[in-house]
Motif scaffolding. Structure first.
Motif, PDB file in Angstrom:
ATOM      1  N   VAL A   1      -7.632  16.165   3.621  1.00 37.45           N
ATOM      2  CA  VAL A   1      -7.323  15.909   5.031  1.00 37.45           C
ATOM      3  C   VAL A   1      -6.915  17.209   5.696  1.00 37.45           C
ATOM      4  O   VAL A   1      -6.344  18.094   5.056  1.00 37.45           O
ATOM      5  CB  VAL A   1      -6.196  14.859   5.229  1.00 37.45           C
ATOM      6  N   ALA A   2      -7.240  17.287   6.972  1.00 35.31           N
ATOM      7  CA  ALA A   2      -6.796  18.427   7.772  1.00 35.31           C
ATOM      8  C   ALA A   2      -5.499  17.977   8.438  1.00 35.31           C
ATOM      9  O   ALA A   2      -5.510  17.145   9.342  1.00 35.31           O
ATOM     10  CB  ALA A   2      -7.860  18.763   8.812  1.00 35.31           C
TER      11      ALA A   2
ATOM     12  N   ARG B   1     -11.726  14.278  -1.625  1.00 35.32           N
ATOM     13  CA  ARG B   1     -11.121  13.776  -0.387  1.00 35.32           C
ATOM     14  C   ARG B   1      -9.989  14.711   0.023  1.00 35.32           C
ATOM     15  O   ARG B   1      -9.009  14.877  -0.700  1.00 35.32           O
ATOM     16  CB  ARG B   1     -10.561  12.354  -0.589  1.00 35.32           C
TER      17      ARG B   1
ATOM     18  N   ASP C   1      -4.648   3.185   8.510  1.00 32.02           N
ATOM     19  CA  ASP C   1      -6.012   2.644   8.570  1.00 32.02           C
ATOM     20  C   ASP C   1      -6.039   1.115   8.636  1.00 32.02           C
ATOM     21  O   ASP C   1      -7.053   0.542   9.030  1.00 32.02           O
ATOM     22  CB  ASP C   1      -6.832   3.130   7.368  1.00 32.02           C
TER      23      ASP C   1
ATOM     24  N   VAL D   1      -0.040   6.875   4.016  1.00 28.74           N
ATOM     25  CA  VAL D   1       0.717   6.325   5.143  1.00 28.74           C
ATOM     26  C   VAL D   1       1.874   5.441   4.645  1.00 28.74           C
ATOM     27  O   VAL D   1       3.023   5.621   5.068  1.00 28.74           O
ATOM     28  CB  VAL D   1      -0.250   5.571   6.088  1.00 28.74           C
TER      29      VAL D   1
ATOM     30  N   GLY E   1     -11.013  14.751  12.117  1.00 28.45           N
ATOM     31  CA  GLY E   1      -9.987  14.761  11.076  1.00 28.45           C
ATOM     32  C   GLY E   1      -8.631  14.273  11.581  1.00 28.45           C
ATOM     33  O   GLY E   1      -7.626  14.938  11.383  1.00 28.45           O
ATOM     34  N   GLN E   2      -8.614  13.112  12.233  1.00 29.43           N
ATOM     35  CA  GLN E   2      -7.350  12.663  12.832  1.00 29.43           C
ATOM     36  C   GLN E   2      -6.755  11.418  12.165  1.00 29.43           C
ATOM     37  O   GLN E   2      -5.645  11.024  12.487  1.00 29.43           O
ATOM     38  CB  GLN E   2      -7.553  12.379  14.331  1.00 29.43           C
ATOM     39  N   GLY E   3      -7.494  10.782  11.246  1.00 26.58           N
ATOM     40  CA  GLY E   3      -7.063   9.482  10.706  1.00 26.58           C
ATOM     41  C   GLY E   3      -5.661   9.471  10.143  1.00 26.58           C
ATOM     42  O   GLY E   3      -4.804   8.688  10.561  1.00 26.58           O
ATOM     43  N   VAL E   4      -5.393  10.338   9.178  1.00 26.94           N
ATOM     44  CA  VAL E   4      -4.059  10.360   8.552  1.00 26.94           C
ATOM     45  C   VAL E   4      -3.009  10.804   9.564  1.00 26.94           C
ATOM     46  O   VAL E   4      -1.886  10.289   9.582  1.00 26.94           O
ATOM     47  CB  VAL E   4      -4.033  11.328   7.350  1.00 26.94           C
ATOM     48  N   ASN E   5      -3.401  11.752  10.403  1.00 30.32           N
ATOM     49  CA  ASN E   5      -2.435  12.265  11.383  1.00 30.32           C
ATOM     50  C   ASN E   5      -1.974  11.153  12.318  1.00 30.32           C
ATOM     51  O   ASN E   5      -0.784  11.049  12.631  1.00 30.32           O
ATOM     52  CB  ASN E   5      -3.062  13.429  12.145  1.00 30.32           C
TER      53      ASN E   5
ATOM     54  N   GLU F   1       1.710  -1.529  -4.696  1.00 34.48           N
ATOM     55  CA  GLU F   1       0.523  -0.655  -4.710  1.00 34.48           C
ATOM     56  C   GLU F   1      -0.478  -1.169  -5.750  1.00 34.48           C
ATOM     57  O   GLU F   1      -0.163  -1.290  -6.924  1.00 34.48           O
ATOM     58  CB  GLU F   1       0.946   0.789  -5.023  1.00 34.48           C
ATOM     59  N   ALA F   2      -1.708  -1.407  -5.272  1.00 33.87           N
ATOM     60  CA  ALA F   2      -2.726  -1.993  -6.143  1.00 33.87           C
ATOM     61  C   ALA F   2      -3.333  -0.974  -7.105  1.00 33.87           C
ATOM     62  O   ALA F   2      -3.748  -1.330  -8.210  1.00 33.87           O
ATOM     63  CB  ALA F   2      -3.834  -2.604  -5.291  1.00 33.87           C
TER      64      ALA F   2
ATOM     65  N   GLY G   1       0.828  -1.203   0.000  1.00 35.53           N
ATOM     66  CA  GLY G   1       0.000   0.000   0.000  1.00 35.53           C
ATOM     67  C   GLY G   1       0.860   1.249   0.000  1.00 35.53           C
ATOM     68  O   GLY G   1       1.611   1.491   0.936  1.00 35.53           O
TER      69      GLY G   1
ATOM     70  N   ASP H   1      -2.243  -1.030   3.734  1.00 39.18           N
ATOM     71  CA  ASP H   1      -3.205  -1.175   2.636  1.00 39.18           C
ATOM     72  C   ASP H   1      -4.621  -0.774   3.041  1.00 39.18           C
ATOM     73  O   ASP H   1      -5.597  -1.247   2.453  1.00 39.18           O
ATOM     74  CB  ASP H   1      -3.146  -2.591   2.033  1.00 39.18           C
TER      75      ASP H   1
ATOM     76  N   VAL I   1      -1.368  -7.470  -3.191  1.00 36.61           N
ATOM     77  CA  VAL I   1      -0.991  -8.640  -2.386  1.00 36.61           C
ATOM     78  C   VAL I   1      -2.196  -9.575  -2.369  1.00 36.61           C
ATOM     79  O   VAL I   1      -3.304  -9.161  -2.011  1.00 36.61           O
ATOM     80  CB  VAL I   1      -0.615  -8.209  -0.952  1.00 36.61           C
TER      81      VAL I   1
END
Ligand SMILES: Cc1cc2nc3c(=O)[nH]c(=O)nc-3n(C[C@H](O)[C@H](O)[C@H](O)COP(=O)(O)OP(=O)(O)OC[C@H]3O[C@@H](n4cnc5c(N)ncnc54)[C@H](O)[C@@H]3O)c2cc1C
Length: 416
Positions: free
Chosen positions: A57-58, A55, A313, A16, A323-327, A39-40, A12, A174, A141
């Protein structure tokens, strides 16, 4: 069928996975080690002018600092990001309100809104110059043999092309529906929020003033995140102005309501959106195509198994309300990259269990803490109980009036 050995394989190359690879690539090059990125997907679409990626991100200042260290931030900033200096959050069912301001916190801005595709493109571009990295793309994969199943104690990674990669350490980046997590037999706690997030770009009557806004409703939060683009025509002489009437919205709503909103035509959707947002930016005058994303909370019980680590993720997905997922995912990559380098300095193999144990110890508490906080917010604002509505509104007003507590909360959310 080819069989190729790598010191580390990352499945992936989203935000990230690509950020992890870029942190490790120079160190691997110095030591003559090899890294494979699988990477797929294909390359992300390019958005420019008045067209924006739905999409976004903050990014917290902590995440921006990582991109600066990786030598990417200037290029990303030069292309298109929108810094926000204020944040207004309010209770749509009562009078509670809290505001954050960069000046009060003594910083230049609270964060930056950046389009996902732009970030991924810059990360991947930088990776393409790294001599220690081999790309497998598009390649997915499709199977794994864990260390305990192989003769040489390495992990074997099967790709849909028929290629097989062997490695001391496989990192699953991924995403939320991680196949690697599934193939490796990780146990996951998951529940559906019964909500969908509607994301799109809108144009508003009034300029956003570089403020991120969120209104909490019983059916879910509605966020307007500021974007900007250059004015198509210079304002006067050769001065190019910024058009700050665009926002990326994230409208998290109970699934039945989200379906109803998705079925509205553009005019009806704009009217409804403006009304639900209490016309904080006046009328919504236009909207791009809408996308509805079902929301889940997911958390792997462990982030590591022998020879395999989960990041981003693949390890945890949380409600987008803060807005914290990527962070959080980027913090995972910093912790893992540090542990990998520490193991190298100590002459340990990358399959050493202590590396993975230390990574998990560093990250699980922080991620779980943020997930619990988001869950608490979601339940608190989803409540229809009058005493609770009164208490949460009073609580918001109280926090708003206590600068020290407010600043501490803001700094935690900003990752500084
Ligand atoms: C509506 C919404 C709004 C959000 N807003 C914010 C925000 O403001 N701030 C924030 O920090 N976070 C936000 N998030 C969360 C954020 O989008 C995710 O946390 C982030 O995208 C996760 O990045 P990732 O790289 O872990 O996974 P992904 O972005 O999902 O990337 C996974 C990559 O793996 C590839 N892949 C998948 N399967 C395979 C396979 N079998 N083999 C090889 N490759 C594979 C995919 O093609 C993809 O490139 C939001 C999420 C949602 C739903």
């Amino acid at each position: 069928m080819t069989d190729t050995r790598y010191d580390l394989v990352i499945a992936g190359a989203g935000l990230v996975g690509a950020a992890l690879a870029l942190q490790l690539a120079p160190v691997f090059a110095q030591r003559g080690l090899r890294l494979a990125l699988v990477e797929a997907g294909s390359e992300p679409a390019r958005f420019q002018g008045q067209s924006f990626d739905p999409r976004v991100v903050a990014l917290t200042p902590g995440s921006r600092a990582l991109l600066e260290r990786l030598g990417l931030w200037r290029r990303i900033e030069a292309e298109r990001v929108c810094a926000y200096r204020e944040m207004h959050v309010w209770d749509g069912e009562a009078s509670g309100r809290i505001t954050f301001n960069a000046d009060e916190l003594g910083c230049e801005q609270l964060g930056h809104i950046v389009e996902n595709s732009l970030l991924v493109r810059h990360l991947r571009q930088s990776l393409s110059y790294q001599t220690s990295v081999d790309w497998f793309q598009p390649a997915a994969v499709t199977g794994l043999e864990m260390r305990e199943e192989t003769d040489d104690g390495e992990v074997r990674v099967e790709l849909d092309s028929g290629a097989v990669l062997t490695t001391a350490l496989l990192v699953a980046a991924d995403g939320a529906h991680s196949r690697v997590r599934e193939f490796a037999g990780f146990d996951v706690r998951e529940w559906a929020y019964e909500q969908k997030a509607i994301v799109t770009t809108v144009r508003t009557e009034r300029a956003h003033g570089y403020c991120a806004r969120q209104r909490f409703m019983q059916t879910g939060p509605l966020a307007f995140l500021p974007l900007h683009c250059q004015q198509p025509e210079p304002l006067s002489g050769s001065i190019q102005g910024w058009d700050s009437h665009y926002c990326s919205i994230v409208w998290s709503a109970d699934s039945a309501l989200a379906d109803e909103l998705m079925a509205l035509d553009e005019d009806a959707f704009c009217q409804r959106l403006g009304r639900e947002f209490e016309y904080a930016l006046g009328e919504v005058t236009g909207t791009d195509q809408r996308h509805a994303i079902p929301l889940y909370q997911r958390h792997a019980r462990d982030y590591t198994r022998p020879g395999v680590a989960l990041v981003g993720d693949a390890a945890h997905s949380i409600h987008p309300l803060a807005g914290q997922g990527v962070n959080l995912g980027l913090k995972d990559t910093m912790a893992l990259a540090e542990e990998v380098q520490r193991a190298m300095q100590r002459g340990l193999p990358l399959s050493d269990p202590s590396l993975l144990r230390r990574y998990q110890r560093q990250r699980m508490g922080d991620n779980l803490g943020m997930m619990a906080l988001m869950e608490g917010f979601k339940r608190l604002f989803g409540s229809r109980t009058p005493p609770l509505i009164w208490a949460r509104s009073a609580g918001l007003r109280r926090v708003d009036s206590l600068p020290l507590l407010k600043n501490t909360l803001a700094r935690k959310a900003m990752g500084v």
